[in-house]
Design a protein around this motif. Structure first.
Motif, PDB file in Angstrom:
ATOM      1  N   LEU A 217       0.832  -1.211   0.000  1.00  0.00           N
ATOM      2  CA  LEU A 217       0.000   0.000   0.000  1.00  0.00           C
ATOM      3  C   LEU A 217       0.862   1.255   0.000  1.00  0.00           C
ATOM      4  O   LEU A 217       0.552   2.229  -0.687  1.00  0.00           O
ATOM      5  N   LYS A 218       1.937   1.238   0.771  1.00  0.00           N
ATOM      6  CA  LYS A 218       2.827   2.408   0.844  1.00  0.00           C
ATOM      7  C   LYS A 218       3.453   2.719  -0.516  1.00  0.00           C
ATOM      8  O   LYS A 218       3.791   3.866  -0.796  1.00  0.00           O
ATOM      9  N   LYS A 219       3.607   1.713  -1.355  1.00  0.00           N
ATOM     10  CA  LYS A 219       4.171   1.927  -2.692  1.00  0.00           C
ATOM     11  C   LYS A 219       3.186   2.628  -3.625  1.00  0.00           C
ATOM     12  O   LYS A 219       3.587   3.159  -4.660  1.00  0.00           O
ATOM     13  N   GLN A 220       1.915   2.615  -3.270  1.00  0.00           N
ATOM     14  CA  GLN A 220       0.886   3.257  -4.085  1.00  0.00           C
ATOM     15  C   GLN A 220       0.860   4.743  -3.748  1.00  0.00           C
ATOM     16  O   GLN A 220      -0.026   5.244  -3.079  1.00  0.00           O
ATOM     17  N   ASP A 221       1.841   5.472  -4.256  1.00  0.00           N
ATOM     18  CA  ASP A 221       1.996   6.867  -3.856  1.00  0.00           C
ATOM     19  C   ASP A 221       0.965   7.799  -4.481  1.00  0.00           C
ATOM     20  O   ASP A 221       0.890   8.969  -4.118  1.00  0.00           O
ATOM     21  N   GLU A 222       0.159   7.312  -5.397  1.00  0.00           N
ATOM     22  CA  GLU A 222      -0.907   8.143  -5.965  1.00  0.00           C
ATOM     23  C   GLU A 222      -2.231   7.980  -5.216  1.00  0.00           C
ATOM     24  O   GLU A 222      -3.190   8.676  -5.507  1.00  0.00           O
ATOM     25  N   TRP A 223      -2.263   7.089  -4.240  1.00  0.00           N
ATOM     26  CA  TRP A 223      -3.455   6.919  -3.410  1.00  0.00           C
ATOM     27  C   TRP A 223      -3.268   7.719  -2.128  1.00  0.00           C
ATOM     28  O   TRP A 223      -2.284   7.546  -1.414  1.00  0.00           O
ATOM     29  N   ALA A 224      -4.223   8.570  -1.808  1.00  0.00           N
ATOM     30  CA  ALA A 224      -4.144   9.351  -0.572  1.00  0.00           C
ATOM     31  C   ALA A 224      -4.441   8.484   0.645  1.00  0.00           C
ATOM     32  O   ALA A 224      -3.766   8.577   1.662  1.00  0.00           O
ATOM     33  N   LYS A 225      -5.466   7.649   0.528  1.00  0.00           N
ATOM     34  CA  LYS A 225      -5.878   6.768   1.622  1.00  0.00           C
ATOM     35  C   LYS A 225      -6.233   5.413   1.042  1.00  0.00           C
ATOM     36  O   LYS A 225      -6.640   5.308  -0.115  1.00  0.00           O
ATOM     37  N   ALA A 226      -6.115   4.387   1.873  1.00  0.00           N
ATOM     38  CA  ALA A 226      -6.531   3.045   1.465  1.00  0.00           C
ATOM     39  C   ALA A 226      -6.814   2.226   2.713  1.00  0.00           C
ATOM     40  O   ALA A 226      -6.160   2.406   3.747  1.00  0.00           O
ATOM     41  N   ILE A 227      -7.781   1.337   2.589  1.00  0.00           N
ATOM     42  CA  ILE A 227      -8.075   0.419   3.687  1.00  0.00           C
ATOM     43  C   ILE A 227      -8.557  -0.892   3.086  1.00  0.00           C
ATOM     44  O   ILE A 227      -9.312  -0.905   2.113  1.00  0.00           O
ATOM     45  N   ILE A 228      -8.060  -1.978   3.660  1.00  0.00           N
ATOM     46  CA  ILE A 228      -8.455  -3.325   3.240  1.00  0.00           C
ATOM     47  C   ILE A 228      -9.155  -3.960   4.429  1.00  0.00           C
ATOM     48  O   ILE A 228      -8.597  -4.008   5.531  1.00  0.00           O
ATOM     49  N   PHE A 229     -10.389  -4.423   4.213  1.00  0.00           N
ATOM     50  CA  PHE A 229     -11.154  -5.033   5.295  1.00  0.00           C
ATOM     51  C   PHE A 229     -12.013  -6.162   4.748  1.00  0.00           C
ATOM     52  O   PHE A 229     -12.299  -6.215   3.553  1.00  0.00           O
TER      53      PHE A 229
ATOM     54  N   VAL B 161     -10.403  -5.040   9.906  1.00  0.00           N
ATOM     55  CA  VAL B 161      -9.444  -4.286   9.098  1.00  0.00           C
ATOM     56  C   VAL B 161      -8.166  -5.111   9.003  1.00  0.00           C
ATOM     57  O   VAL B 161      -7.586  -5.509  10.017  1.00  0.00           O
ATOM     58  N   ILE B 162      -7.743  -5.366   7.786  1.00  0.00           N
ATOM     59  CA  ILE B 162      -6.537  -6.143   7.544  1.00  0.00           C
ATOM     60  C   ILE B 162      -5.321  -5.229   7.578  1.00  0.00           C
ATOM     61  O   ILE B 162      -4.321  -5.533   8.205  1.00  0.00           O
ATOM     62  N   THR B 163      -5.425  -4.095   6.903  1.00  0.00           N
ATOM     63  CA  THR B 163      -4.405  -3.049   6.977  1.00  0.00           C
ATOM     64  C   THR B 163      -4.971  -1.782   6.364  1.00  0.00           C
ATOM     65  O   THR B 163      -6.031  -1.802   5.728  1.00  0.00           O
ATOM     66  N   GLN B 164      -4.247  -0.682   6.558  1.00  0.00           N
ATOM     67  CA  GLN B 164      -4.697   0.592   6.008  1.00  0.00           C
ATOM     68  C   GLN B 164      -3.514   1.532   5.819  1.00  0.00           C
ATOM     69  O   GLN B 164      -2.452   1.312   6.377  1.00  0.00           O
TER      70      GLN B 164
END
Length: 146
Positions: A14-26, A32-35
């Protein structure tokens, strides 16, 4: 033996996705798996589980994330997306749902936001690729049955 999804690995990706401001996987049980920059509560995530039930309800209500309201203008399961703001300042949002074999076929959702100048035409394909590579397989929907 497969131990399910690896939250640390997903966090790194997720941290590599620098064009995404926010993200959450649930998952479908609101675990919540991670965010990334997105400490949403179970109460705030719960409506996303019903987003695929009725198109008009989802488009009418929109999405709320971290207290911000987003208009939903595209309902194309397994993807639902929209945005908030105007032509100069805005943030898009996209929800993807699929099946995770690593979690015994449980539904897992990936919610992302992206800020201008990033638009859905760029972010949504990234989201699809991320889901298919690291989480599972996006669901197949027969819209006629919705």
């Amino acid at each position: 033996m497969d131990q399910g999804l690896d939250p640390a690995m997903l966090q790194t990706e997720l941290k590599k996705q620098d064009e995404w401001a926010k993200a959450i996987i649930f998952d479908e049980d609101l675990n919540v798996i991670t965010q990334k920059n997105c400490a949403a509560t179970k109460e705030e995530l719960a409506p996303y589980l019903k987003a695929y039930d009725v198109r008009d309800n989802t488009i009418g209500a929109g999405f709320v994330l971290l207290g911000e309201h987003y208009e939903v203008h595209r309902w194309h399961p397994p993807l639902i997306y929209g945005r908030r703001g105007d032509a100069d300042v805005g943030e898009g949002i996209s929800l993807a749902r699929g099946i995770c074999k690593k979690l015994n076929g449980k539904r897992v959702l990936l919610l992302i936001t992206y800020e201008l100048p990033i638009v859905s035409a760029r972010a949504v394909p990234q989201q699809i690729n991320f889901y298919n590579q690291f989480i599972g397989e996006l669901e197949k929907f027969d819209i006629k049955q919705q």
